[in-house]
Write an enzyme that holds these catalytic residues in place. Structure first.
Site, PDB file in Angstrom:
ATOM      1  N   SER A  14       0.838  -1.209   0.000  1.00  0.00           N
ATOM      2  CA  SER A  14       0.000   0.000   0.000  1.00  0.00           C
ATOM      3  C   SER A  14       0.875   1.262   0.000  1.00  0.00           C
ATOM      4  O   SER A  14       2.099   1.163  -0.017  1.00  0.00           O
ATOM      5  CB  SER A  14      -0.926  -0.019   1.214  1.00  0.00           C
ATOM      6  OG  SER A  14      -0.149  -0.058   2.384  1.00  0.00           O
ATOM      7  N   LYS A  18      -1.431   5.461  -5.508  1.00  0.00           N
ATOM      8  CA  LYS A  18      -2.372   5.230  -6.607  1.00  0.00           C
ATOM      9  C   LYS A  18      -3.484   6.279  -6.602  1.00  0.00           C
ATOM     10  O   LYS A  18      -4.059   6.563  -7.651  1.00  0.00           O
ATOM     11  CB  LYS A  18      -2.900   3.800  -6.634  1.00  0.00           C
ATOM     12  CG  LYS A  18      -3.802   3.381  -5.500  1.00  0.00           C
ATOM     13  CD  LYS A  18      -4.239   1.951  -5.752  1.00  0.00           C
ATOM     14  CE  LYS A  18      -4.552   1.203  -4.481  1.00  0.00           C
ATOM     15  NZ  LYS A  18      -5.259   1.893  -3.423  1.00  0.00           N
ATOM     16  N   GLY A  19      -3.737   6.886  -5.434  1.00  0.00           N
ATOM     17  CA  GLY A  19      -4.680   8.004  -5.377  1.00  0.00           C
ATOM     18  C   GLY A  19      -4.171   9.161  -6.223  1.00  0.00           C
ATOM     19  O   GLY A  19      -4.941   9.850  -6.912  1.00  0.00           O
ATOM     20  N   ILE A 150      -8.087  -9.920   1.270  1.00  0.00           N
ATOM     21  CA  ILE A 150      -9.411 -10.549   1.345  1.00  0.00           C
ATOM     22  C   ILE A 150     -10.498  -9.476   1.226  1.00  0.00           C
ATOM     23  O   ILE A 150     -11.486  -9.638   0.522  1.00  0.00           O
ATOM     24  CB  ILE A 150      -9.559 -11.311   2.679  1.00  0.00           C
ATOM     25  CG1 ILE A 150      -8.641 -12.529   2.683  1.00  0.00           C
ATOM     26  CG2 ILE A 150     -11.014 -11.732   2.910  1.00  0.00           C
ATOM     27  CD1 ILE A 150      -8.585 -13.257   4.007  1.00  0.00           C
ATOM     28  N   GLU A 151     -10.267  -8.354   1.905  1.00  0.00           N
ATOM     29  CA  GLU A 151     -11.321  -7.332   2.010  1.00  0.00           C
ATOM     30  C   GLU A 151     -11.751  -6.730   0.678  1.00  0.00           C
ATOM     31  O   GLU A 151     -12.902  -6.334   0.516  1.00  0.00           O
ATOM     32  CB  GLU A 151     -10.876  -6.162   2.909  1.00  0.00           C
ATOM     33  CG  GLU A 151     -10.747  -6.480   4.365  1.00  0.00           C
ATOM     34  CD  GLU A 151      -9.335  -6.825   4.750  1.00  0.00           C
ATOM     35  OE1 GLU A 151      -8.595  -7.383   3.896  1.00  0.00           O
ATOM     36  OE2 GLU A 151      -8.961  -6.539   5.888  1.00  0.00           O
ATOM     37  N   LYS A 225      10.112  -7.079 -20.552  1.00  0.00           N
ATOM     38  CA  LYS A 225       9.975  -8.257 -19.704  1.00  0.00           C
ATOM     39  C   LYS A 225       8.556  -8.320 -19.121  1.00  0.00           C
ATOM     40  O   LYS A 225       7.909  -9.360 -19.131  1.00  0.00           O
ATOM     41  CB  LYS A 225      10.986  -8.128 -18.572  1.00  0.00           C
ATOM     42  CG  LYS A 225      11.348  -9.422 -17.915  1.00  0.00           C
ATOM     43  CD  LYS A 225      12.479  -9.106 -16.943  1.00  0.00           C
ATOM     44  CE  LYS A 225      13.163 -10.317 -16.413  1.00  0.00           C
ATOM     45  NZ  LYS A 225      14.255  -9.930 -15.527  1.00  0.00           N
ATOM     46  N   CYS A 382     -11.871  26.588  12.506  1.00  0.00           N
ATOM     47  CA  CYS A 382     -12.847  25.839  13.305  1.00  0.00           C
ATOM     48  C   CYS A 382     -12.429  25.825  14.779  1.00  0.00           C
ATOM     49  O   CYS A 382     -12.569  26.839  15.461  1.00  0.00           O
ATOM     50  CB  CYS A 382     -13.042  24.444  12.714  1.00  0.00           C
ATOM     51  SG  CYS A 382     -14.700  23.827  13.036  1.00  0.00           S
ATOM     52  N   GLY A 384      -9.617  26.232  15.819  1.00  0.00           N
ATOM     53  CA  GLY A 384      -8.630  27.307  15.892  1.00  0.00           C
ATOM     54  C   GLY A 384      -9.282  28.661  16.112  1.00  0.00           C
ATOM     55  O   GLY A 384      -8.701  29.566  16.728  1.00  0.00           O
ATOM     56  N   HIS A 507     -14.118  25.235   7.241  1.00  0.00           N
ATOM     57  CA  HIS A 507     -12.831  24.642   6.816  1.00  0.00           C
ATOM     58  C   HIS A 507     -12.477  25.079   5.399  1.00  0.00           C
ATOM     59  O   HIS A 507     -12.734  24.340   4.437  1.00  0.00           O
ATOM     60  CB  HIS A 507     -12.921  23.115   6.879  1.00  0.00           C
ATOM     61  CG  HIS A 507     -13.019  22.585   8.265  1.00  0.00           C
ATOM     62  ND1 HIS A 507     -11.901  22.242   9.012  1.00  0.00           N
ATOM     63  CD2 HIS A 507     -14.080  22.359   9.066  1.00  0.00           C
ATOM     64  CE1 HIS A 507     -12.280  21.810  10.207  1.00  0.00           C
ATOM     65  NE2 HIS A 507     -13.609  21.876  10.269  1.00  0.00           N
ATOM     66  N   GLU A 509      -9.823  24.954   3.988  1.00  0.00           N
ATOM     67  CA  GLU A 509      -8.822  24.063   3.364  1.00  0.00           C
ATOM     68  C   GLU A 509      -9.461  23.040   2.427  1.00  0.00           C
ATOM     69  O   GLU A 509      -8.790  22.484   1.566  1.00  0.00           O
ATOM     70  CB  GLU A 509      -7.988  23.346   4.434  1.00  0.00           C
ATOM     71  CG  GLU A 509      -8.697  22.249   5.228  1.00  0.00           C
ATOM     72  CD  GLU A 509      -9.411  22.757   6.471  1.00  0.00           C
ATOM     73  OE1 GLU A 509      -9.777  23.961   6.514  1.00  0.00           O
ATOM     74  OE2 GLU A 509      -9.623  21.954   7.407  1.00  0.00           O
TER      75      GLU A 509
HETATM   76  N1  GLN Z   1     -14.730  20.455  18.195  1.00  0.00           N
HETATM   77  C1  GLN Z   1     -15.243  21.665  17.686  1.00  0.00           C
HETATM   78  C2  GLN Z   1     -16.722  21.594  17.346  1.00  0.00           C
HETATM   79  O1  GLN Z   1     -17.280  20.524  17.263  1.00  0.00           O
HETATM   80  C3  GLN Z   1     -14.453  22.107  16.469  1.00  0.00           C
HETATM   81  C4  GLN Z   1     -14.625  21.182  15.305  1.00  0.00           C
HETATM   82  C5  GLN Z   1     -13.567  21.341  14.252  1.00  0.00           C
HETATM   83  O2  GLN Z   1     -12.537  21.967  14.470  1.00  0.00           O
HETATM   84  N2  GLN Z   1     -13.798  20.772  13.107  1.00  0.00           N
HETATM   85  O3  GLN Z   1     -17.364  22.599  17.186  1.00  0.00           O
END
Ligand code: GLN
Length: 530
Positions: A14, A18-19, A150-151, A225, A382, A384, A507, A509
């Site tokens: 693994s 491959k992703g 197997i999985e 080969k 979040c 943060g 988020h 990101e």
């Molecule tokens: N634990 C926090 C919440 O549930 C922050 C969640 C997070 O950072 N994704 O609100």
């Protein structure tokens, strides 16, 4: 055109990337103007990856419709620049769960329920569903795990029999396997690679394309080969060599002509180039004018994959800002009031990412304090954002016991509390997940970042800022600059009188792409650069 399917499997071991190969094929076809969809079939038995610890499989990636998925979907979205959905992430656990539920509901009318055909047909129904929903020109399916496990057998069998139903000429199988090098004499051995292909052939699938994971482009002799022993044409054998950046892989495969093999298989003639992607690659490899050192203060720092999308977003923003990024992951559990200045001194920017649970919280609060007091750019995502607000409440507003009820349910100053029961009920008692519109306040930092009165960002949280504190915070210079459309949920907080101090409840990101860096990451890097 009927959706063409490209299946990507992996052999020998693994973590072959491959992703990245699947994503790279997606990118190449996207550059040719095709509509692409991607699907990951994961062999594990968790019903979805939502409850998996980040130490197990790295970050949980959230799709626009709120599905909690495997981190590979993040690569897919970044490479292909598409928003995927719950149709793109399927686990064995989900397949079995659905089949067993149907059995309990009596849907099989007393028949014996078996892996073949019931599990395999359920898998095939997921492939039909994504085609119906996304209507792509190409669907790229990555099968998790390694051939021989197997999985993953039901997935392989489902695809083998699906190629009969859907027509083999509409499904192309791509197998990724490493070439093993004997360290002492540098000799390259093809036998393990051959065995993994034969293994796949034993399961009824003869791969059409072979992608070798190697340290250098494979020689003609090696390809010869492999071709003799596996009947894969030499023209259809490619090398995915170790490269400086994962983003080099599409060009690497394109330069070897993988698109020609794909088009020839599907009898397609189409012209195109890698123009857009090549422009992006230039920004990666050009000499950088600026530098920035960023501290990412989190608690899963031993496994950077836990912060994969955050790290990729920082890199992508740095490329576009002409910045050489120095990124350090600092474990917040090692930060305390005696050492936080020393640990954080010298960084040009501090980022505290999302997280769950109490462990490491106090160190993150100190990171926010350091950034606020020393006017260092701070970006809270979040959790943060939540710790930045707790820090402010404790140290500026002097609410000594300020907390989130996630960490202390009895505190008198509940700056963050579980979202109200009405909303929670509406969400089915789970997290607030997926793309949700955020209204942006005029003439704020958020407004400068987004240049729009509203924006859609991805969410994954359960706790919310207590609205009763909005005025207290604002009167002391920490203002709300983004809310949910109904004004009920505080989405963005930013510090006045600070070069860049912002916390977001969502988020960003998950929506930063090589050709479209998320604007918050961009400005964070721009403000941090020297
Ligand atoms: N634990 C926090 C919440 O549930 C922050 C969640 C997070 O950072 N994704 O609100």
């Amino acid at each position: 055109m009927k959706t063409k399917i490209i299946v990507v499997t992996g052999g020998v071991y693994s973590s072959l990337g491959k992703g990245i190969v699947a994503s790279s094929i997606g990118r190449i076809l996207k550059e040719y103007g095709y509509k692409i969809s991607m699907q990951k079939l994961d062999p594990y038995l968790n019903v979805d990856p939502g409850t998996l610890s980040p130490y197990q499989h790295g970050e949980v990636f959230v799709t626009k419709d709120g599905a909690e998925t495997d981190l590979d979907l993040g690569h897919y979205e970044r490479f292909v620049d598409n928003e995927l959905s719950k149709y793109s992430s399927i686990t064995s656990g989900r397949i079995y769960y659905e089949v067993l539920n149907q059995e309990r509901e009596g849907k099989f009318g007393g028949k014996t329920v078996q892996v073949i055909p019931h599990i395999t047909q359920q898998i095939q129904s997921k492939i039909k569903a994504i085609i119906k929903n996304d209507k792509p020109d190409f669907l790229i399916i990555e099968i998790g795990g390694t051939i021989g496990d197997i999985e993953s057998l039901p997935f392989i069998e489902a695809l083998r029999s699906f190629s009969g139903i859907y027509s083999r000429k509409n499904i192309l199988f791509t197998h990724c396997a490493p070439l093993i090098k004997i360290e002492v004499n540098g000799e390259i051995k093809t036998k393990p690679t051959q065995y993994s292909i034969k293994n796949l052939m034993n399961l009824g699938i003869h791969p059409d394309i072979l992608v070798l994971r190697t340290s250098e482009i494979s020689s003609k002799e090696i390809k010869q080969k492999l071709s003799w022993t596996t009947d894969i044409s030499m023209d259809n054998i490619f090398s995915s060599v170790d490269s400086k950046s994962i983003y080099d892989v599409p060009k690497l495969l394109f330069d070897q002509g993988i698109h020609k093999s794909i088009f020839s298989y599907f009898k397609i003639t189409k012209k195109g180039s890698m123009g857009n992607w090549n422009k992006f690659l230039n920004t990666i490899h050009s000499e950088k004018k600026h530098k920035a050192s960023i501290a990412l203060v989190g608690k899963y720092t031993e496994l950077p994959d836990a912060y994969l999308s955050v790290i990729e977003s920082l890199k992508i923003a740095s490329y576009s800002e002409n910045v050489e990024l120095k990124l350090d992951l600092i474990n917040s559990e090692t930060i305390d009031s005696t050492n936080y200045i020393n640990k954080l001194k010298g960084y040009d920017g501090i980022l505290v990412p999302g997280g769950f649970g109490e462990r490491g919280i106090e160190g993150k609060i100190l990171a926010a304090k350091y950034a606020r007091e020393n006017k260092i750019p701070y970006f809270g995502i979040c959790l943060g954002m939540q710790v930045a607000c707790l820090e402010f409440a404790r140290n500026v507003l002097k609410y000594d016991d300020a907390n989130s009820t996630e960490f202390n349910s009895k505190t008198t100053h509940k700056i963050f509390d579980i979202m109200d029961s009405e909303l929670s009920k509406k969400l089915g008692g789970t997290l607030r997940l997926g793309n949700i519109k955020v209204d942006i306040e005029k003439n704020t930092l958020a407004d400068k970042i987004y240049k729009s009165s509203n924006v859609e960002e991805r969410h994954r949280h359960r706790y919310c800022f207590g609205k009763q504190y909005v005025n207290d915070f604002a009167n002391n210079g920490f203002i709300v600059s983004g809310t949910s459309a109904d004004g009920e949920i505080i989405e963005i907080m930013e510090m006045k009188d600070h070069p860049f101090f912002i916390g977001v409840q969502y988020h960003p990101e998950f929506q930063s792409r090589p050709l479209k860096p998320n604007p918050i990451f961009k400005l964070f890097i721009a403000k941090s650069k020297k």
